[in-house]
Write a protein that holds these residues in place. Structure first.
Motif, PDB file in Angstrom:
ATOM      1  N   GLU A   1       5.824   6.859 -13.167  1.00  0.00           N
ATOM      2  CA  GLU A   1       4.781   6.829 -14.197  1.00  0.00           C
ATOM      3  C   GLU A   1       3.477   7.456 -13.722  1.00  0.00           C
ATOM      4  OE1 GLU A   1       4.349   2.821 -15.501  1.00  0.00           O
ATOM      5  OE2 GLU A   1       6.482   2.620 -16.010  1.00  0.00           O
ATOM      6  N   GLY A   2       3.454   7.929 -12.481  1.00  0.00           N
ATOM      7  CA  GLY A   2       2.248   8.549 -11.951  1.00  0.00           C
ATOM      8  C   GLY A   2       1.182   7.563 -11.544  1.00  0.00           C
ATOM      9  N   ARG A   3       1.531   6.281 -11.406  1.00  0.00           N
ATOM     10  CA  ARG A   3       0.568   5.256 -11.020  1.00  0.00           C
ATOM     11  C   ARG A   3       0.530   5.032  -9.516  1.00  0.00           C
ATOM     12  NH1 ARG A   3      -1.260   2.046 -15.240  1.00  0.00           N
ATOM     13  NH2 ARG A   3      -0.332   2.532 -17.266  1.00  0.00           N
ATOM     14  N   CYS A   4       1.442   5.683  -8.828  1.00  0.00           N
ATOM     15  CA  CYS A   4       1.483   5.585  -7.369  1.00  0.00           C
ATOM     16  C   CYS A   4       1.619   6.983  -6.802  1.00  0.00           C
ATOM     17  CB  CYS A   4       2.649   4.709  -6.906  1.00  0.00           C
ATOM     18  SG  CYS A   4       2.913   4.728  -5.121  1.00  0.00           S
ATOM     19  N   ASP A   5       0.648   7.398  -6.012  1.00  0.00           N
ATOM     20  CA  ASP A   5       0.723   8.662  -5.290  1.00  0.00           C
ATOM     21  C   ASP A   5       1.407   8.376  -3.957  1.00  0.00           C
ATOM     22  OD1 ASP A   5       0.426  10.965  -3.844  1.00  0.00           O
ATOM     23  OD2 ASP A   5      -1.736  11.133  -4.109  1.00  0.00           O
ATOM     24  N   PRO A   6       2.645   8.865  -3.759  1.00  0.00           N
ATOM     25  CA  PRO A   6       3.364   8.539  -2.527  1.00  0.00           C
ATOM     26  C   PRO A   6       2.633   8.965  -1.257  1.00  0.00           C
ATOM     27  CG  PRO A   6       4.863   9.485  -4.142  1.00  0.00           C
ATOM     28  CD  PRO A   6       3.479   9.671  -4.683  1.00  0.00           C
TER      29      PRO A   6
ATOM     30  N   PHE B   1       3.953  -1.283   3.555  1.00  0.00           N
ATOM     31  CA  PHE B   1       3.151  -2.081   4.479  1.00  0.00           C
ATOM     32  C   PHE B   1       3.024  -1.345   5.804  1.00  0.00           C
ATOM     33  CE2 PHE B   1       5.010  -5.519   1.768  1.00  0.00           C
ATOM     34  CZ  PHE B   1       3.813  -5.922   1.187  1.00  0.00           C
ATOM     35  N   ALA B   2       1.892  -1.520   6.453  1.00  0.00           N
ATOM     36  CA  ALA B   2       1.616  -0.799   7.694  1.00  0.00           C
ATOM     37  C   ALA B   2       2.585  -1.212   8.792  1.00  0.00           C
ATOM     38  CB  ALA B   2       0.177  -1.080   8.137  1.00  0.00           C
ATOM     39  N   ASP B   3       2.882  -0.267   9.681  1.00  0.00           N
ATOM     40  CA  ASP B   3       3.689  -0.587  10.850  1.00  0.00           C
ATOM     41  C   ASP B   3       2.999  -1.704  11.628  1.00  0.00           C
ATOM     42  OD1 ASP B   3       5.495   1.359  10.198  1.00  0.00           O
ATOM     43  OD2 ASP B   3       4.591   2.886  11.486  1.00  0.00           O
ATOM     44  N   GLY B   4       3.775  -2.611  12.119  1.00  0.00           N
ATOM     45  CA  GLY B   4       3.207  -3.751  12.832  1.00  0.00           C
ATOM     46  C   GLY B   4       3.115  -4.989  11.971  1.00  0.00           C
TER      47      GLY B   4
ATOM     48  N   LEU C   1      -1.523   5.658  -0.580  1.00  0.00           N
ATOM     49  CA  LEU C   1      -1.405   4.341  -1.194  1.00  0.00           C
ATOM     50  C   LEU C   1      -2.780   3.699  -1.348  1.00  0.00           C
ATOM     51  CD1 LEU C   1       1.739   2.969   0.684  1.00  0.00           C
ATOM     52  CD2 LEU C   1       1.610   4.341  -1.404  1.00  0.00           C
ATOM     53  N   LYS C   2      -2.974   3.063  -2.497  1.00  0.00           N
ATOM     54  CA  LYS C   2      -4.273   2.449  -2.800  1.00  0.00           C
ATOM     55  C   LYS C   2      -4.094   0.961  -3.079  1.00  0.00           C
ATOM     56  CE  LYS C   2      -6.180   6.724  -4.718  1.00  0.00           C
ATOM     57  NZ  LYS C   2      -6.793   7.377  -5.907  1.00  0.00           N
ATOM     58  N   PRO C   3      -5.138   0.159  -2.837  1.00  0.00           N
ATOM     59  CA  PRO C   3      -5.043  -1.294  -3.045  1.00  0.00           C
ATOM     60  C   PRO C   3      -4.628  -1.678  -4.463  1.00  0.00           C
ATOM     61  CG  PRO C   3      -7.010  -0.765  -1.767  1.00  0.00           C
ATOM     62  CD  PRO C   3      -6.441   0.552  -2.238  1.00  0.00           C
TER      63      PRO C   3
ATOM     64  N   ALA D   1      -5.856  -9.610  -1.838  1.00  0.00           N
ATOM     65  CA  ALA D   1      -6.991  -8.931  -1.209  1.00  0.00           C
ATOM     66  C   ALA D   1      -6.787  -8.809   0.296  1.00  0.00           C
ATOM     67  CB  ALA D   1      -8.277  -9.701  -1.515  1.00  0.00           C
ATOM     68  N   GLN D   2      -6.239  -9.857   0.903  1.00  0.00           N
ATOM     69  CA  GLN D   2      -5.965  -9.817   2.334  1.00  0.00           C
ATOM     70  C   GLN D   2      -4.904  -8.758   2.656  1.00  0.00           C
ATOM     71  OE1 GLN D   2      -7.421 -11.217   4.833  1.00  0.00           O
ATOM     72  NE2 GLN D   2      -7.945 -13.369   4.465  1.00  0.00           N
ATOM     73  N   MET D   3      -3.851  -8.689   1.821  1.00  0.00           N
ATOM     74  CA  MET D   3      -2.804  -7.678   2.029  1.00  0.00           C
ATOM     75  C   MET D   3      -3.390  -6.274   1.945  1.00  0.00           C
ATOM     76  SD  MET D   3       0.447  -9.047  -0.184  1.00  0.00           S
ATOM     77  CE  MET D   3       0.863 -10.784  -0.229  1.00  0.00           C
ATOM     78  N   ALA D   4      -4.239  -6.055   0.922  1.00  0.00           N
ATOM     79  CA  ALA D   4      -4.836  -4.727   0.742  1.00  0.00           C
ATOM     80  C   ALA D   4      -5.679  -4.340   1.944  1.00  0.00           C
ATOM     81  CB  ALA D   4      -5.664  -4.702  -0.534  1.00  0.00           C
ATOM     82  N   ALA D   5      -6.402  -5.305   2.494  1.00  0.00           N
ATOM     83  CA  ALA D   5      -7.315  -4.997   3.595  1.00  0.00           C
ATOM     84  C   ALA D   5      -6.608  -4.870   4.934  1.00  0.00           C
ATOM     85  CB  ALA D   5      -8.380  -6.091   3.679  1.00  0.00           C
ATOM     86  N   ARG D   6      -5.527  -5.648   5.133  1.00  0.00           N
ATOM     87  CA  ARG D   6      -4.954  -5.741   6.470  1.00  0.00           C
ATOM     88  C   ARG D   6      -3.531  -5.198   6.608  1.00  0.00           C
ATOM     89  NH1 ARG D   6      -8.103  -9.393   9.377  1.00  0.00           N
ATOM     90  NH2 ARG D   6      -9.562 -10.608   8.099  1.00  0.00           N
ATOM     91  N   CYS D   7      -2.786  -5.056   5.500  1.00  0.00           N
ATOM     92  CA  CYS D   7      -1.344  -4.759   5.605  1.00  0.00           C
ATOM     93  C   CYS D   7      -0.903  -3.476   4.903  1.00  0.00           C
ATOM     94  CB  CYS D   7      -0.528  -5.918   5.026  1.00  0.00           C
ATOM     95  SG  CYS D   7      -0.795  -7.492   5.842  1.00  0.00           S
ATOM     96  N   LEU D   8      -1.686  -2.960   3.978  1.00  0.00           N
ATOM     97  CA  LEU D   8      -1.216  -1.841   3.167  1.00  0.00           C
ATOM     98  C   LEU D   8      -1.034  -0.591   4.015  1.00  0.00           C
ATOM     99  CD1 LEU D   8      -0.553  -1.205   0.186  1.00  0.00           C
ATOM    100  CD2 LEU D   8      -2.867  -0.282  -0.026  1.00  0.00           C
TER     101      LEU D   8
END
Length: 728
Positions: A357-362, A395-398, A365-367, A425-432
């Motif tokens: 749908e064009g809502r995610c740019d592979p 999710f980020a490596d690690g 990645l955005k929060p 919010a925590q996932m967006a800041a620390r894991c995305l």
């Protein structure tokens, strides 16, 4: 990745490795006994040397029973007469070093021993029409039921040709060309073994000529009980040389290509019709002006403008296509090279929807993506959800998953509940993660093709090959295992298959004859037709040549009715012949019959209409519209002969010499002329003195044994072939 073993300690088990085939056979018989029910893959993946060794044991020991449970036993062609003189040197080149299945040779010759049975669920097309035993030992089933049916036949050995490689995690094996049904069958065998119901053996034979396909095709050594591994088993692979694409094929492929939606999904099969579709899709992408000109000339743009607008397209591809096909044919490789097969799919349904749908740019990645997932109903992340998203770099490596919580790379523990704004919010800041990865542009069940195809796959880097996921037909051919994911991936699916005949009710005959004889098999055709009706944006397209020619006599492949069908009338959708498109979905019987007559050859339309009117399916007084009355081969010649440069006979190359092509074309013309010429005229030709020829024609005649012909038939063939060669 598929681990075919069910036991928890499967990774620890190691197979017994054999260099010699006799020792391996001894080990198999010691474990299983002398009632051997051998399950081997469809097509290319058969471990030929192992099968031949077991077959040889059975031939020499009448007390041993051998049942081979398989499909599509590949044989080198065995031409006769002039065709043999032309083709045998070609076949010697193509099949040099390729091991041959001895049971198939003996089955063709009618000399199978009584203690050996060959049970197949798909037969090489037309190869066993007159073999009564093969007809009796055929299993009619869908491809998705094949593993079950092989198991129910008492299978106690699963054997397959495999590839191997060393990895940082240790030795791994690849099912390469055939992860289609093997892992599913092995699961059943291991379960029966664990219950104490059946003695089983799983055997691999390493052939490093196979491309190493990873992902779902990669398995650990513990999958196997025995592995044959020696350089002597690395042999050339059985290949399928290209056949010419004639004007009728190009006409069908051109029309089908206009019903393929940019950003959609494609399934096709092997052969000239598959090549024709791919050729037109590439033309549409690379030379759109020439493509549109051909569409206008054939007349479908005006005739089917609304159908094309709703379900297809004629513009060059922007988003590209994704392949989901039981058979990964070389046509898909051509589409990859041409930049058409580029639509990426991911193994998490909501992520797939967002990308499409064009809502995610592979690539970035955005929060906000976390909010988008919640809006689609994703709440608590399960272990499986996390693994899939992590595999794709969401999710980020690690980042880790422990007891319902995400553990960020910095050690922060976050409740894995996307519905919780604070956790989000925590996932967006620390894991995305930063960008998606590990996408796939092709899912296939098995592959088979020309030598150039295997060579190309072997020359790819492993990273490039990993864009292609060979997997089971339980995944590709149906929606059952993960409907939400597969519906998201298979957007605008066009499942394009081939039939032999079609009726005026929209039923299609693809695998058998009215007298009950089996031509080939159902394979996965029914699976894909039914799946197209299940998918909200899917369409099934069945390709049928409107006319066939046998012995100079033309017959219609569009018939009023027929005593056998593969695809029943209630699954009718789209049928394409060289003369047009019949859109049958949701139509009445009368409209379907009219549409089918409209795409029939005009030499047979009047008879078809009369039959339909007599049966009351078309009202009395109905007349076929004038625009459909010009369905003739001559019309196709007018469209495609001036466009031969963009619609060639071999759009993706061939392995013939120029001499072989020249003679083959000449012999085809000779056969057509003989079929239409009265015998007395042929006798007059044979009675004429043998004429001298120049050196070039002489070399061609020598190739097929006609330089100094004996017998009336050869004298006629020589005289007619000289004329064709001189014209060429």
């Amino acid at each position: 990745m598929i681990d075919a073993n069910a036991s928890a300690d499967a990774e620890k088990a190691q197979p017994e490795i054999f260099a010699g085939i006799d020792a391996c056979v001894d080990a198999i018989l010691q474990r299983i006994g002398f009632d051997v029910r051998l399950g081997v893959p469809l097509g290319l993946g058969k471990p030929v040397e192992l099968i031949n060794a077991l077959y040889d044991r059975a031939r020499r020991d009448p007390s041993m029973r051998l049942t081979i449970l398989t499909a599509l036993s590949l044989e080198r062609p065995h031409p006769k007469g002039l065709e043999a003189a032309l083709l045998n040197p070609f076949l010697d080149r193509v099949f040099d070093g390729v091991p041959q299945l001895q049971y198939a040779l003996d089955q063709s010759a009618g000399r199978l021993p009584p203690n050996v049975r060959i049970v197949e669920f798909f037969i090489a097309p037309g190869s066993r029409l007159n073999n009564a035993q093969a007809q009796r030992d055929y299993i009619s089933t869908n491809y998705t039921f094949a593993a079950r049916d092989v198991y129910e036949q008492g299978c106690n050995i699963a054997a397959q040709m495999i590839a191997k490689r060393d990895t940082p995690e240790g030795l791994r094996y690849s099912l390469s060309c055939n992860p289609d049904t093997g892992p599913e069958l092995v699961r059943m065998l291991r379960a029966a073994q664990a219950r104490g119901e059946r003695k089983v053996a799983v055997v691999g034979m390493v052939n490093q000529s196979l491309p190493y396909m990873a992902r779902d095709a990669e398995v650990p050594p513990s999958t196997f009980d025995f592995v044959l591994d020696d350089a002597q088993y690395t042999r050339p692979l059985f290949s399928t040389p290209k056949t010419p694409v004639v004007s009728a094929d190009h006409a069908i492929g051109l029309q089908a290509s206009a019903l393929v939606r940019d950003g959609g999904t494609l399934q096709i099969g092997i052969g000239s019709l598959g090549d024709a579709i791919v050729s037109s899709l590439i033309l549409r992408h690379r030379d759109n002006a020439a493509y549109r000109s051909a569409l206008e000339a054939i007349g479908i743009v005006e005739e089917h403008a609304e159908l094309i607008r709703r379900f297809g397209g004629v513009d060059a591809f922007q988003r590209g296509l994704y392949g989901a096909s039981e058979m990964f044919v070389d046509g898909f490789w051509e589409l990859i090279k041409a930049g058409v097969l580029t639509r990426e799919v991911y193994d998490f349904w909501a992520l797939q929807e967002l990308v499409d749908e064009g809502r995610c740019d592979p690539s970035a990645l955005k929060p906000e993506l976390l909010d988008e997932l919640v809006a689609r109903g994703v709440r608590l992340l399960r272990t499986q959800d996390y693994r899939r998203l992590q595999n794709h770099g969401f999710f980020a490596d690690g980042t880790r998953y422990e007891d319902g919580r995400l553990v960020a790379p910095d050690g922060t523990r976050i409740n894995a509940n996307l519905a919780d704004p604070e956790a989000r919010a925590q996932m967006a800041a620390r894991c995305l993660g930063k960008a998606l990865r590990n996408s796939v542009v092709m899912h296939g069940g098995f592959f088979l093709g020309p030598r150039s195809f295997y060579r190309a796959l072997n020359e790819l880097t492993q990273e490039q090959r990993d864009r292609i996921c060979m997997t089971g037909v339980e995944r590709v051919n149906q929606l059952d295992l993960d409907p939400r994911l597969y519906m998201a991936q298979r957007l605008h699916a066009r499942f394009i298959n081939t039939g032999m005949m079609a009726t005026l009710s929209g039923a299609v005959i693809s695998d058998g004859l009215a007298d009950g004889r089996v031509v080939s098999g159902v394979g996965g055709q029914y699976n894909f037709v039914a799946q197209a009706h299940q998918l909200p944006t899917g369409r099934s397209i069945l390709l049928v040549r409107a006319v066939r020619d046998a012995g100079g006599v033309a017959s219609s492949n569009i018939v009023f009715n027929y005593g056998h069908c593969t695809i029943p009338r209630h699954l009718r959708d789209i049928v394409i012949t060289e003369y047009g498109i019949a859109d049958l979905r949701a139509k009445t019987d009368a409209d379907v019959a009219k549409a089918m007559i409209n795409v029939a050859d005009s030499r047979f339309q009047a008879q078809l209409l009369a039959q339909a009117q007599k049966a009351g399916k078309i009202e009395a007084g109905y007349a076929i519209p004038d625009r459909y009355r010009g369905n003739t081969p001559e019309r196709l010649v007018r469209v495609f002969d001036p466009r031969a440069a963009v619609f060639p006979a071999f759009p993706f190359g061939h392995e013939f010499t120029e001499q072989e092509l020249r003679i083959a074309k000449g012999l085809k013309a000779v056969a057509a002329r003989v079929a239409k010429t009265p015998k007395w005229k042929l006798l007059l030709i044979a009675a004429k003195p043998v004429v001298k020829v120049d050196a070039a024609v002489g070399e061609d005649l020598q190739r097929v044994g006609l330089l100094a012909p004996d017998g009336i038939e050869n004298r006629v063939a020589r005289a007619l072939l000289i004329g064709e060669l001189r014209r060429a």
